[in-house]
Design a protein around this motif. Structure first.
Motif, PDB file in Angstrom:
ATOM      1  N   ASP A  52       0.869  -1.176   0.000  1.00 12.03           N
ATOM      2  CA  ASP A  52       0.000   0.000   0.000  1.00 12.03           C
ATOM      3  C   ASP A  52       0.904   1.223   0.000  1.00 12.03           C
ATOM      4  OD1 ASP A  52      -1.997   1.858   0.149  1.00 12.03           O
ATOM      5  OD2 ASP A  52      -2.535   1.428   2.231  1.00 12.03           O
ATOM      6  N   THR A  53       1.278   1.655  -1.191  1.00 11.04           N
ATOM      7  CA  THR A  53       2.189   2.776  -1.364  1.00 11.04           C
ATOM      8  C   THR A  53       2.017   3.334  -2.773  1.00 11.04           C
ATOM      9  OG1 THR A  53       4.502   3.497  -1.357  1.00 11.04           O
ATOM     10  CG2 THR A  53       4.071   1.240  -2.087  1.00 11.04           C
ATOM     11  N   ALA A  54       2.367   4.589  -2.929  1.00 10.88           N
ATOM     12  CA  ALA A  54       2.387   5.184  -4.269  1.00 10.88           C
ATOM     13  C   ALA A  54       3.630   4.748  -5.037  1.00 10.88           C
ATOM     14  CB  ALA A  54       2.335   6.706  -4.169  1.00 10.88           C
ATOM     15  N   GLY A  55       4.586   4.120  -4.343  1.00 15.89           N
ATOM     16  CA  GLY A  55       5.783   3.612  -5.010  1.00 15.89           C
ATOM     17  C   GLY A  55       6.872   4.657  -5.130  1.00 15.89           C
ATOM     18  N   TRP A  56       7.611   4.563  -6.216  1.00 14.50           N
ATOM     19  CA  TRP A  56       8.764   5.426  -6.426  1.00 14.50           C
ATOM     20  C   TRP A  56       8.384   6.583  -7.351  1.00 14.50           C
ATOM     21  CZ3 TRP A  56      13.217   1.516  -7.840  1.00 14.50           C
ATOM     22  CH2 TRP A  56      13.435   0.658  -6.752  1.00 14.50           C
TER      23      TRP A  56
END
Length: 122
Positions: A52-56
């Protein structure tokens, strides 16, 4: 630099889906550092976990050198905060924003740039 951004965009999508095929298509065969970045994604999804992250995010990127079918790019990348559930039933692991400087080596294969090395400067 477009290939670096496309590779990171594809990796971010893979975090949600577990499908790393688009990232692999932008990676040169034998890119062990690419594989090192993708294996945890495969493993978490195979074990029933999730990210659960927007990533890089590429903050900036600069072409450092280009000669023939090889190029080197340096980039500032932010890793968004988020949580990872490493496997089904596991407690979430939370992490904050991280900032990194990376060097990316590319090689031209069949009229397409591909990542052949992804390394951290900081």
């Amino acid at each position: 630099m477009e290939t670096v951004r496309a590779w990171i965009d594809a990796r971010n999508i893979a975090l949600g889906t577990g499908d790393v095929s688009s990232v692999e298509a932008l990676s040169a065969v034998g890119c062990t550092t690419c594989e090192d970045s993708l294996e945890p994604i495969r493993q978490v999804h195979a074990d029933g976990g999730s990210f659960d992250t927007a990533g890089w995010e590429v903050v900036s990127a600069r072409l450092k050198s280009r000669s023939g079918g090889k190029a080197r790019v340096t980039a500032a990348i932010n890793y968004a905060p988020g949580t990872t559930i490493p496997k089904e039933g596991a407690s979430p692991v939370s992490y904050g924003l991280e900032r990194h400087m990376v060097v990316v080596d590319l090689t031209r294969i069949e009229d397409q740039w591909r990542i052949r090395f992804f390394g951290y400067l900081s």
